[in-house]
Design an enzyme around this catalytic site. Sequence first.
Site, PDB file in Angstrom:
ATOM      1  N   ALA A  48       1.388  -5.210  -3.597  1.00 21.13           N
ATOM      2  CA  ALA A  48       2.101  -4.085  -3.592  1.00 21.13           C
ATOM      3  C   ALA A  48       3.101  -3.726  -4.801  1.00 21.13           C
ATOM      4  O   ALA A  48       3.589  -2.416  -4.918  1.00 21.13           O
ATOM      5  CB  ALA A  48       2.803  -3.779  -2.102  1.00 21.13           C
TER       6      ALA A  48
ATOM      7  N   ARG B 164       5.894  -4.080 -15.918  1.00 20.31           N
ATOM      8  CA  ARG B 164       6.034  -4.998 -17.277  1.00 20.31           C
ATOM      9  C   ARG B 164       4.749  -4.913 -17.795  1.00 20.31           C
ATOM     10  O   ARG B 164       4.598  -5.131 -19.029  1.00 20.31           O
ATOM     11  CB  ARG B 164       6.808  -5.999 -17.011  1.00 20.31           C
ATOM     12  CG  ARG B 164       8.119  -6.115 -16.974  1.00 20.31           C
ATOM     13  CD  ARG B 164       8.906  -7.684 -16.605  1.00 20.31           C
ATOM     14  NE  ARG B 164       8.609  -7.902 -15.357  1.00 20.31           N
ATOM     15  CZ  ARG B 164       8.742  -9.096 -14.804  1.00 20.31           C
ATOM     16  NH1 ARG B 164       9.198 -10.073 -15.360  1.00 20.31           N
ATOM     17  NH2 ARG B 164       8.402  -9.396 -13.519  1.00 20.31           N
TER      18      ARG B 164
ATOM     19  N   GLY C  79      13.199 -18.961  -6.716  1.00 19.40           N
ATOM     20  CA  GLY C  79      13.987 -19.154  -5.711  1.00 19.40           C
ATOM     21  C   GLY C  79      14.413 -20.659  -5.785  1.00 19.40           C
ATOM     22  O   GLY C  79      13.369 -21.548  -5.631  1.00 19.40           O
TER      23      GLY C  79
ATOM     24  N   LYS D 137     -31.980  -3.949 -23.937  1.00 18.78           N
ATOM     25  CA  LYS D 137     -31.208  -3.169 -22.607  1.00 18.78           C
ATOM     26  C   LYS D 137     -32.483  -3.068 -21.712  1.00 18.78           C
ATOM     27  O   LYS D 137     -33.432  -2.649 -21.994  1.00 18.78           O
ATOM     28  CB  LYS D 137     -30.649  -1.977 -23.499  1.00 18.78           C
ATOM     29  CG  LYS D 137     -29.546  -1.407 -22.319  1.00 18.78           C
ATOM     30  CD  LYS D 137     -29.937   0.274 -21.996  1.00 18.78           C
ATOM     31  CE  LYS D 137     -31.383   0.541 -21.368  1.00 18.78           C
ATOM     32  NZ  LYS D 137     -31.352   1.752 -21.275  1.00 18.78           N
TER      33      LYS D 137
HETATM   34  C1  UD1 Z   1       9.243 -14.896  -5.576  1.00 20.51           C
HETATM   35  C2  UD1 Z   1      10.287 -15.567  -4.487  1.00 20.51           C
HETATM   36  C3  UD1 Z   1      11.100 -16.537  -5.266  1.00 20.51           C
HETATM   37  C4  UD1 Z   1       9.812 -17.603  -5.912  1.00 20.51           C
HETATM   38  C5  UD1 Z   1       8.947 -16.743  -6.886  1.00 20.51           C
HETATM   39  C6  UD1 Z   1       7.634 -17.338  -7.455  1.00 20.51           C
HETATM   40  C7  UD1 Z   1      10.916 -14.040  -2.744  1.00 20.51           C
HETATM   41  C8  UD1 Z   1      12.165 -13.443  -2.327  1.00 20.51           C
HETATM   42  N1  UD1 Z   1      11.160 -14.758  -4.041  1.00 20.51           N
HETATM   43  O1  UD1 Z   1      10.140 -14.217  -6.579  1.00 20.51           O
HETATM   44  O2  UD1 Z   1      11.600 -17.611  -4.404  1.00 20.51           O
HETATM   45  O3  UD1 Z   1      10.313 -18.589  -6.669  1.00 20.51           O
HETATM   46  O4  UD1 Z   1       8.299 -15.631  -6.151  1.00 20.51           O
HETATM   47  O5  UD1 Z   1       6.850 -16.458  -8.296  1.00 20.51           O
HETATM   48  O6  UD1 Z   1       9.838 -13.960  -2.382  1.00 20.51           O
HETATM   49  N2  UD1 Z   1       5.621  -7.565  -3.631  1.00 20.51           N
HETATM   50  C9  UD1 Z   1       5.414  -6.844  -2.639  1.00 20.51           C
HETATM   51  N3  UD1 Z   1       6.162  -5.801  -2.044  1.00 20.51           N
HETATM   52  C10 UD1 Z   1       7.623  -5.906  -2.528  1.00 20.51           C
HETATM   53  C11 UD1 Z   1       7.964  -7.031  -3.387  1.00 20.51           C
HETATM   54  C12 UD1 Z   1       6.897  -7.788  -3.938  1.00 20.51           C
HETATM   55  O7  UD1 Z   1       4.167  -6.714  -2.276  1.00 20.51           O
HETATM   56  O8  UD1 Z   1       8.261  -5.228  -2.035  1.00 20.51           O
HETATM   57  C13 UD1 Z   1       4.891  -8.535  -4.086  1.00 20.51           C
HETATM   58  C14 UD1 Z   1       4.590  -8.324  -5.685  1.00 20.51           C
HETATM   59  O9  UD1 Z   1       3.470  -7.537  -5.771  1.00 20.51           O
HETATM   60  C15 UD1 Z   1       4.159  -9.833  -6.182  1.00 20.51           C
HETATM   61  C16 UD1 Z   1       4.893 -10.447  -5.082  1.00 20.51           C
HETATM   62  O10 UD1 Z   1       5.273  -9.868  -4.147  1.00 20.51           O
HETATM   63  O11 UD1 Z   1       2.893 -10.251  -6.184  1.00 20.51           O
HETATM   64  C17 UD1 Z   1       6.226 -11.344  -5.495  1.00 20.51           C
HETATM   65  O12 UD1 Z   1       7.144 -10.348  -5.979  1.00 20.51           O
HETATM   66  P1  UD1 Z   1       8.445 -10.405  -6.971  1.00 20.51           P
HETATM   67  O13 UD1 Z   1       9.162  -9.405  -7.089  1.00 20.51           O
HETATM   68  O14 UD1 Z   1       7.414 -10.840  -8.213  1.00 20.51           O
HETATM   69  O15 UD1 Z   1       9.039 -11.845  -6.868  1.00 20.51           O
HETATM   70  P2  UD1 Z   1       9.669 -13.025  -7.589  1.00 20.51           P
HETATM   71  O16 UD1 Z   1      11.292 -11.957  -7.827  1.00 20.51           O
HETATM   72  O17 UD1 Z   1       8.890 -13.365  -8.570  1.00 20.51           O
END
Ligand code: UD1
Length: 451
Positions: free
Chosen positions: A16, A21, A148, A342
């Site tokens: 979601a 970026r 994390g 084709k």
């Molecule tokens: C997350 C982890 C972190 C981990 C890292 C690994 C959490 C809080 N943190 O951080 O511990 O080391 O991934 O790559 O989980 N997404 C949603 N809805 C939201 C927010 C995010 O669907 O409200 C989805 C995003 O599309 C994405 C994924 O969740 O596919 C990860 O979200 P992102 O914000 O990239 O997490 P990180 O900060 O990378």
Amino acid sequence: MTTQHKHKVTSLVLAAGNGTRMKSDLPKVMHEVAGKPMVGHVLSAMNALSPERTILVIAPHMDKVRERVSTLYPGTRFAIQDQQLGTGHAVRCAREEFKGFKGTVLIVYGDTPLITPESLSKLVAVREEHNAAVALLAIHPDDPTGYGRLIMKNEPYVERIVECKDANAEEKKLRWVWGGVIAFDAEFLYEGLENLEPSPVTKEYYLTTLIEMASASGKKAVMAPMDFEESMGVNNRVQLAQAEAVIQRRLRTRFMEQGVTLMLPETVYFNSDTQIGRDVVIQPNVFFGPGAIVGDHVEIRAFTHIEGTTIENGAIIGPFARLRPGSTVGENAHVGNFVELKKTTLAKGAKANHLSYIGDTTVGEGANIGAGTITCNYDGINKYNTTIGKNAFIGSNSSLVAPVTIGEGAIIGAGSVITQNVEDHALALTRSQQVNKIGKAIELRQRKGKL
Ligand code: UD1
Ligand code: CA
């Protein structure tokens, strides 16, 4: 894959996020790697575990993701997260889709296209072995920024995960971080999400908060190491290209292991659905788009572009050939330089060796298409078919104006424009008669003052 797990698996993919970026009009997870959307790579890896159900969390505006994923993976359930309140919130939005499910809920982030079925399977097995509420895959990257941190007193058990944004200086130094792949006991996850509180610092709901909820209630959270490369997340187009490079390297390695010779592997581009038989030789700079199926003992010469085409055993393609969707090149048939097919079928042993466009055409066994032959399949309004019989010979520089049928064994004189059907074994010529005027060249030059 054959690994058997004790419990059933539900796979859950988070997609979601906006992916700002990427600087794109397309949702991030729809960007393609080896011709398949990133989320498709994740779902394919998860499907190798034969999950009982598959759930994808998307944002309300992601109809395109829903459409494409429903076609590629029918049966996928969708959950909508209408506000981006964090990863924990995203999973909570999918709660109804796994309510009452008993077993493992395996969660992967949709922008992690390099994850392999082997690692997913290992993670599920680790949770089962330790009888843990949670199991997660950990990495130790050179630069852990953004990840994390795992807080562990008794490795491999994890007490909690501190998000990078919330970590103090000591915690930031910790070596093991979470790679973004996690397996939960379904009932624990369902309950835990109900009680999940947002981070006091960022006000986001973290999925990682469930780790400390598990250890606080005396349940186990266990980690297993994973290959750093597999955990790579794609957030921008530079990382997209890096992921592509990894997938291409894997595909090339797989084909070479299966008996395909790649003369200069790093110059050959494969699609994730490319199929190739044994003893195939591929020269440098060949591109495979979607839907290419190649038999055994085929030679694909340099600078050839192939999509949606089946190439049967022993065929020779290229150099510089273009095979477009809906085509079949039969056994031992040849398609040479600057020839475009084709929606065309070349039967066994047929040849089109030089400079031709052949579209919407069926070419019979052993037929020979001379240099510069064009099938005129389009009148600016409609497309029409051409049929060329077995062993027919099309002289060089002929135009076959479709719809038209050239009979078996027929010969078309070079330079003809064929607008009517030609009977079996007939010779068809449409050129104007040649006139030779003896000595006329000298006279002409004299007249023009050149002699
Ligand atoms: C997350 C982890 C972190 C981990 C890292 C690994 C959490 C809080 N943190 O951080 O511990 O080391 O991934 O790559 O989980 N997404 C949603 N809805 C939201 C927010 C995010 O669907 O409200 C989805 C995003 O599309 C994405 C994924 O969740 O596919 C990860 O979200 P992102 O914000 O990239 O997490 P990180 O900060 O990378
Ligand atoms: Ca991320």
